[in-house]
Enzyme design. Structure first.
Site, PDB file in Angstrom:
ATOM      1  N   CYS A  81     -11.468   2.829  12.783  1.00 32.80           N
ATOM      2  CA  CYS A  81     -11.326   3.647  12.240  1.00 32.80           C
ATOM      3  C   CYS A  81     -11.844   5.274  12.282  1.00 32.80           C
ATOM      4  CB  CYS A  81     -10.875   3.633  10.471  1.00 32.80           C
ATOM      5  SG  CYS A  81      -9.921   5.171  10.057  1.00 32.80           S
ATOM      6  N   HIS A 185      -6.426   0.736  10.115  1.00 30.08           N
ATOM      7  CA  HIS A 185      -7.562  -0.664   9.511  1.00 30.08           C
ATOM      8  C   HIS A 185      -7.088  -1.847   9.846  1.00 30.08           C
ATOM      9  CE1 HIS A 185      -9.694   2.229   7.391  1.00 30.08           C
ATOM     10  NE2 HIS A 185      -9.153   3.032   7.337  1.00 30.08           N
ATOM     11  N   GLU A 187      -8.288  -4.702   8.340  1.00 30.35           N
ATOM     12  CA  GLU A 187      -8.533  -5.438   7.387  1.00 30.35           C
ATOM     13  C   GLU A 187      -7.923  -5.268   6.452  1.00 30.35           C
ATOM     14  OE1 GLU A 187     -10.522  -1.777   7.145  1.00 30.35           O
ATOM     15  OE2 GLU A 187     -10.166  -2.570   8.613  1.00 30.35           O
TER      16      GLU A 187
END
Length: 208
Positions: A81, A185, A187
Site C-alpha cells: 500500500c 492489501h 493480507e
C-alpha cells in the site's frame, strides 16, 4: 523457516501483516532500529496514511540509510500500500522526497464521475509483465484496494499488475530486481492475497 523483518515506523497496519506471514510459517521481527535487520532474510514495508508524514517518520526512525543500503545490496523487500508509494521518488500527495529506490513518481488518481476517491473495494488484477508475484500462469486474482494515488514508474516494464479505475489502468503491483510492491492489501485479500504472499516467500527461499 523464513525470517521476515516488518518495518515499524508508526504508520503501518502491522498486526494484520504480521499475522498473515506467521500463518504462512514465517518468523516476524518488528524492525524499529537498523540493528534488527541483521537476522532478517527479507523486509516488508507496510504503510497506511499520507506520504509526507510517512517519510518524516521513516527519517525520524533512522531507518532510511539502512533501507537504502539493504536494497542497493540486492536484498529483498516487499512494499504494501503506502509502502509501495514510498519506494518511488516523489508523490503528488506531498512535498517530501521518497526513498527513490524505483525511478518514477506517484500520481493522484484521475477524477471521474461515478468513481469515488479513495478507490476502495475488491478489484481483479490485470496482469502485466510476469513476475514471481504474478506469474504468467496465475489464476485470476481479486484484491482489496484502498488508495487515492497510484505509482507511475519511469520504466513501465516493472509493472507486474494493473487495476482498472475511472476508465484507465493504473499500477497495482511492481517488481524490479529485489524489490516487490503492491498497492492493494494482500493480507486483507483472502485466499488470493495469501497465494501471492506464498509465491513471494517461495521466491525468497530460492535466493542464495
Amino acid at each position: 523457516m523464513t525470517s521476515i523483518g516488518l518495518i515499524d515506523y508508526g504508520m503501518g497496519n502491522l498486526h494484520s501483516v504480521q499475522r498473515a506471514f506467521e500463518r504462512l510459517g514465517c518468523t516476524v521481527t518488528l524492525v524499529q532500529q537498523p540493528e534488527a535487520m541483521a537476522s532478517c532474510q527479507a523486509l516488508v514495508l507496510p504503510g497506511v496514511g499520507a506520504f509526507d508524514p510517512a517519510m518524516e517518520r521513516l527519517h525520524g526512525s533512522g531507518l532510511v540509510p539502512a533501507l537504502e543500503q539493504w536494497c542497493q545490496s540486492g536484498r529483498p523487500l516487499l512494499g504494501i500500500c503506502l509502502g509501495l508509494q514510498l519506494l518511488f521518488e516523489s508523490s503528488d500527495e506531498g512535498q517530501a522526497c521518497g526513498l527513490g529506490l524505483i525511478p518514477g513518481h506517484v500520481a493522484a488518481l484521475h477524477r471521474c464521475p461515478g468513481h469515488p476517491i479513495p478507490h476502495m473495494g475488491w478489484e481483479p488484477l490485470l496482469p502485466a509483465s510476469a513476475s514471481p508475484l504474478l506469474p504468467a500462469d496465475a489464476a485470476e486474482a481479486w484484491m482489496y484496494f484502498v488508495h487515492s494515488f497510484a505509482a507511475v514508474p519511469s520504466d513501465p516494464a516493472c509493472v507486474t499488475a494493473r487495476v482498472a479505475f475511472g476508465g484507465k489502468k493504473v499500477t497495482a503491483a511492481v517488481w524490479q530486481n529485489n524489490l516487490a510492491a503492491c498497492q492493494f492489501h494482500p493480507e486483507k485479500s483472502g485466499l488470493a492475497g495469501e497465494a501471492m504472499l506464498r509465491r513471494w516467500i517461495a521466491w525468497l527461499q530460492q535466493q542464495p
